[in-house]
Enzyme design. Structure first.
Site, PDB file in Angstrom:
ATOM      1  N   GLY A  11      10.375  30.552 -41.811  1.00  0.00           N
ATOM      2  CA  GLY A  11      10.879  29.731 -42.925  1.00  0.00           C
ATOM      3  C   GLY A  11       9.997  29.906 -44.159  1.00  0.00           C
ATOM      4  O   GLY A  11      10.487  30.033 -45.286  1.00  0.00           O
ATOM      5  N   ASP A  12       8.680  29.928 -43.958  1.00  0.00           N
ATOM      6  CA  ASP A  12       7.738  30.112 -45.078  1.00  0.00           C
ATOM      7  C   ASP A  12       7.933  31.498 -45.698  1.00  0.00           C
ATOM      8  O   ASP A  12       7.860  31.669 -46.918  1.00  0.00           O
ATOM      9  CB  ASP A  12       6.291  29.979 -44.589  1.00  0.00           C
TER      10      ASP A  12
END
Ligand code: TA6
Length: 309
Positions: free
Chosen positions: A250-251
């Site tokens: 996600g990052d």
């Protein structure tokens, strides 16, 4: 310059075990450690994608904080952390090589006091004035108000920076009120953000855009992602891969989107870059780590199409 903010920095440790046995002794076969917390992961991946001017800030404390700062510097990232009291946390991810499962144990992290917050506010103001984009990611340490992101977003905006927010729970609900340019809620968080209006995913994303958040992305693991960017809706399809460690994907998605955003790329290209970064991260044993060759290869295998309800 892009500045990433990690209020609750961490040492991300990944333990690879042959088989995790709850309530029994499990010998660890391999340990991978890195500087972590969501914003630091975003900073590192931005750098790996080729964005030269990246600064990481937030709070880092004690011996763990020193390790975190050293690793951030070693990655070629300018570090501007505020030293707070106590010890920065360890976030543990246990990957079972038998069944492929990933079990995360996230420490709460140290409490941050009012005097350290005041030092941070001044630093953020200065860094925001130098930044095209400030990305706020991750949980808020105890001792700080849950609505803090809304205030910090205001500081960065007043200095002329664009702002992304990637957090969860009440911090996301409160922070979203400051209308960041980009958020990345999951499906449950959309419902929490909109109450009963959550409805289906399409309606939820549309409704967040109507509230004044220009860019909304929802990552869906192996199912890719959906997004609303500058008034248009997109469905992103990713190729099948054999994931090694999906923590930090996600990052990495946020980093990829930011890379295109600051270059004013068309929405489709920002999303393609983001999805390729998320998938590439999953191929690495290290959390928040993208091999540029994997990224380049995956870029060609991602499709971004109009998303209709
Ligand atoms: O997204 C993965 C991750 O960034 C891990 O690296 C770990 O540090 C964790 O999330 C922290 O999340 P939190 O929401 O507690 O700040």
């Amino acid at each position: 310059m892009i500045t990433t903010v990690t209020l609750n920095a961490a040492i991300d440790k990944t333990y690879y075990v042959p088989a995790l046995a709850k309530g029994k002794v499990t010998r660890v076969a391999e340990v991978v450690a890195t500087a972590g917390g969501k914003g630091i992961n975003v900073a590192r991946v931005l750098k790996q994608l080729g964005h030269a001017d990246v600064t990481a800030t937030g709070f880092a404390s004690g011996y763990n904080g020193q390790y975190i700062q050293d690793r951030v510097k070693a990655a070629g990232i300018r570090e501007e952390f505020v030293e707070a009291s106590g010890e920065s946390r360890i976030c543990l991810n246990v990957i079972d090589r038998g069944d492929g499962s990933s079990t995360e144990l996230l420490e709460p992290g140290p409490e941050v006091g009012a005097e350290h917050l005041e030092t941070f506010r001044r630093k953020l103001k200065r860094l925001s004035a130098e930044s095209a984009l400030v990305i706020f990611s991750g949980s808020i340490p105890s001792g700080l108000p849950v609505g803090l992101y809304a205030e910090l977003i205001g500081i960065s905006r007043a200095e002329g920076a664009e702002v992304f927010l990637d957090t969860s729970g009440e911090a996301l609900i409160q922070g979203t009120k400051a209308k960041p340019s980009f958020i990345k809620p999951n499906e449950d968080e959309i419902v929490a953000l909109l109450g009963n209006e959550g409805g289906d995913l399409y309606e939820g994303v549309l409704s967040l855009q109507a509230q004044g958040i220009a860019n909304v992305a929802v990552t869906l693991g192996a199912d890719g992602a959906v997004a609303a960017v500058s008034g248009q809706r997109y469905r992103i399809t990713i190729p099948g891969i054999a994931p090694v460690n999906t923590v930090g994907s996600g990052d990495s998605f946020v980093a990829g989107f930011a890379y295109g955003f600051v270059r004013n790329w068309p929405a489709e290209e920002c999303l393609r870059y983001a999805a390729a970064a998320g998938s590439a991260n999953a191929l690495s044993p290290t959390t928040g780590d993208v091999d540029p060759d994997d990224h380049r290869r995956l870029l060609r295998q991602i499709t971004v199409e109009p998303w209709k309800s």
